[in-house]
Design an enzyme around this catalytic site. Structure first.
Site, PDB file in Angstrom:
ATOM      1  CG  ASP A 172       8.062   0.148   3.007  1.00  0.00           C
ATOM      2  OD1 ASP A 172       9.251   0.102   2.630  1.00  0.00           O
ATOM      3  OD2 ASP A 172       7.447  -0.862   3.401  1.00  0.00           O
TER       4      ASP A 172
ATOM      5  CG  ASP B 104       0.061  -5.358 -12.883  1.00  0.00           C
ATOM      6  OD1 ASP B 104       0.662  -5.976 -11.971  1.00  0.00           O
ATOM      7  OD2 ASP B 104      -0.832  -5.880 -13.577  1.00  0.00           O
TER       8      ASP B 104
ATOM      9  CG  ASP C  85       8.984  -5.295  -0.017  1.00  0.00           C
ATOM     10  OD1 ASP C  85       8.315  -5.907   0.844  1.00  0.00           O
ATOM     11  OD2 ASP C  85       9.468  -4.169   0.174  1.00  0.00           O
TER      12      ASP C  85
ATOM     13  CG  ASP D 157      -0.014 -10.696   4.148  1.00  0.00           C
ATOM     14  OD1 ASP D 157       1.203 -10.526   4.033  1.00  0.00           O
ATOM     15  OD2 ASP D 157      -0.603 -10.667   5.236  1.00  0.00           O
TER      16      ASP D 157
ATOM     17  N   PRO E   1      -4.314  -6.900  -3.892  1.00  0.00           N
ATOM     18  CG  PRO E   1      -3.238  -4.891  -3.368  1.00  0.00           C
ATOM     19  CD  PRO E   1      -4.364  -5.777  -2.936  1.00  0.00           C
TER      20      PRO E   1
END
Lengths: 294, 294
Positions: free
Chosen positions: A88, A139, A157, A160, A164
């Site tokens: 985000d 990744d 960051d 949960d 991924p």
């Protein structure tokens, strides 16, 4: 989901939060997760992944200020920062405010999250396009495994520890984080709620404490996360987050202050007990003892 | 309500919490409110008034330790204590732990709450029957209006400012509380969530600050309350809650420590701003700005 519906987030099989949705802005199944951008009546626009609220305009500043400023003010001179996840952009936005920071690598696995946030969450997505930020779609595990002596601060960051983000919660990952950090380096990972994820916090603490000389969890309130109380795990090679003389923001913050920083490390006894391996009864993952009627 | 149903608490018209009910233990309409004792799957037995969760076995200790110990350790020698409300007995239980306390008057308006908690919430109701406690079924407003120079500490452990507790949030009440306190006296009232009750907190702060020389709000996390963050308003005639040398419990606590006490007063900027009257825009009662899509 339709406009006017309730978004229902299952925190446990027996505890749910309901948010009324004013508008659905975007919805898709990405290669990694179910992605929704919605506008909630009470907390404004929000990023929702696999049904769990990740970020709302209404309270995102608490999470982002606390994950970023605590380690960045603990480090005396952070220049190179890695953000894993954080699609985000809110964490990168806060990191970029630090004048000492020269470059931020941000590795987010899901391009669709970045694209949707750029369209619908400009308040956080502005962080993605800051000149200090090098955004990599890839990744985070592989990225950090390939680096050594590269960063002053690493921020995990993630979502949960299912889907991924699962690999971001095991020993190999934290050993790689240690190696990727320069001398004096610090990392922070979000590790969910002390009321609902006791086993996770205990396990991560034990692993991190076996790798980093200084390992200290800290707490922040995030109203839209389960239980309202969120835990961050900080591992540091050298600098204590409670050392005297940590810096203070030269810009306006909404949640973080040096006093809030220090207060966040004052753990109540029930949280401090999570750090003792022997104190863990089987089944301690439940938020509280489920009491039977006397 | 039936066993296995969900208890749905409306926090705002657009935000609800759902708890799965394992058993319904008691339900009645009292002269004052709708009273339920239920057993929740995740937080154990709970007192519910007018549909709002007041106390659960799973997290009651946080609220009760924080409302009681902060003022009682701030006062150098609390002997006489008044608890207004607190029918579950949890606040009286914590007050009674202080060796200096000689007598606790507890004035609860609704006998049915006391009776039901005695049957179903012995963990807190034990406080009702402590030898130091004088339990009065009556009107806390009238009680406090008739006293002067009587108490070292007064704790307002009320339900929300609608229904029977409404009068506990106005100027006359706080003036009476001031008069009922001895020199050096301290009071604390619960004033709900900084995210959902901004106007209430601002209004109570202004009134209390015009009466008490020291007025300081403090924060605690209570997972089963809206937003997880709960605010307490402390008014003190003389002693600062941040004075050096406050005492420490000689018994085991689960949440309170002297460090947690001090940390609770470190207000984030968005909360501190609630104390400035000029900063209040109209309609600031909403938890956060409801952002529109850009």
């Amino acid at each position: 989901m339709n406009h006017g519906d309730w978004l229902i987030e299952e925190q446990t099989p027996s505890y749910r939060t309901q948010w009324r949705v004013r508008r659905v802005l975007h919805e898709e199944q990405t290669p990694f997760q179910h992605l929704q951008l919605v506008e909630l009546e009470d907390f404004g626009r929000a990023l929702v992944l696999d049904g769990a609220v990740q970020t709302t305009v209404g309270d995102e500043y608490i999470y982002h200020e606390m994950i970023a400023h605590v380690p960045l003010f603990t480090h005396p001179n952070p220049e190179r920062v890695l953000v894993i996840g954080g699609g985000d952009g809110g964490t990168a936005r806060e990191v970029a405010r630090h004048p000492s920071v020269k470059g931020i690598d941000m590795v987010e696995i899901d391009r669709a999250v970045v694209d949707a946030c750029r369209r619908h969450l400009p308040e956080t997505a502005c962080g993605l396009d800051h000149p200090k930020v090098n955004l990599v779609i890839g990744d985070g595990l592989a990225w950090v495994a390939g680096r050594s002596d590269a960063y002053d601060v690493i921020l995990v960051d993630s979502s949960d520890p299912v889907g991924p983000a699962e690999g971001l919660f095991n020993r190999t990952f934290y050993e790689n984080v240690y190696r990727a950090l320069k001398p004096g380096g610090i990392f922070v990972a979000q590790v969910l709620s002390p009321f609902f994820h006791q086993k996770l916090i205990r396990d991560v603490y034990q692993v991190v404490a076996s790798i980093f000389p200084i390992t200290m969890p800290y707490l922040a309130v995030v109203p839209t996360y389960p239980s309202g109380l969120h835990c961050f795990m900080l591992g540091s090679k050298e600098h204590s987050p409670l050392r005297p003389g940590i810096g203070a923001p030269t810009w306006r913050t909404r949640w973080y202050t040096p006093e809030v920083h220090r207060a966040a490390f004052q753990l109540p006894p029930v949280v401090a007990e999570l750090l003792q391996p022997a104190a863990a009864p089987e089944g301690a993952q439940r938020p509280v003892q489920a009491a039977s009627t006397p």
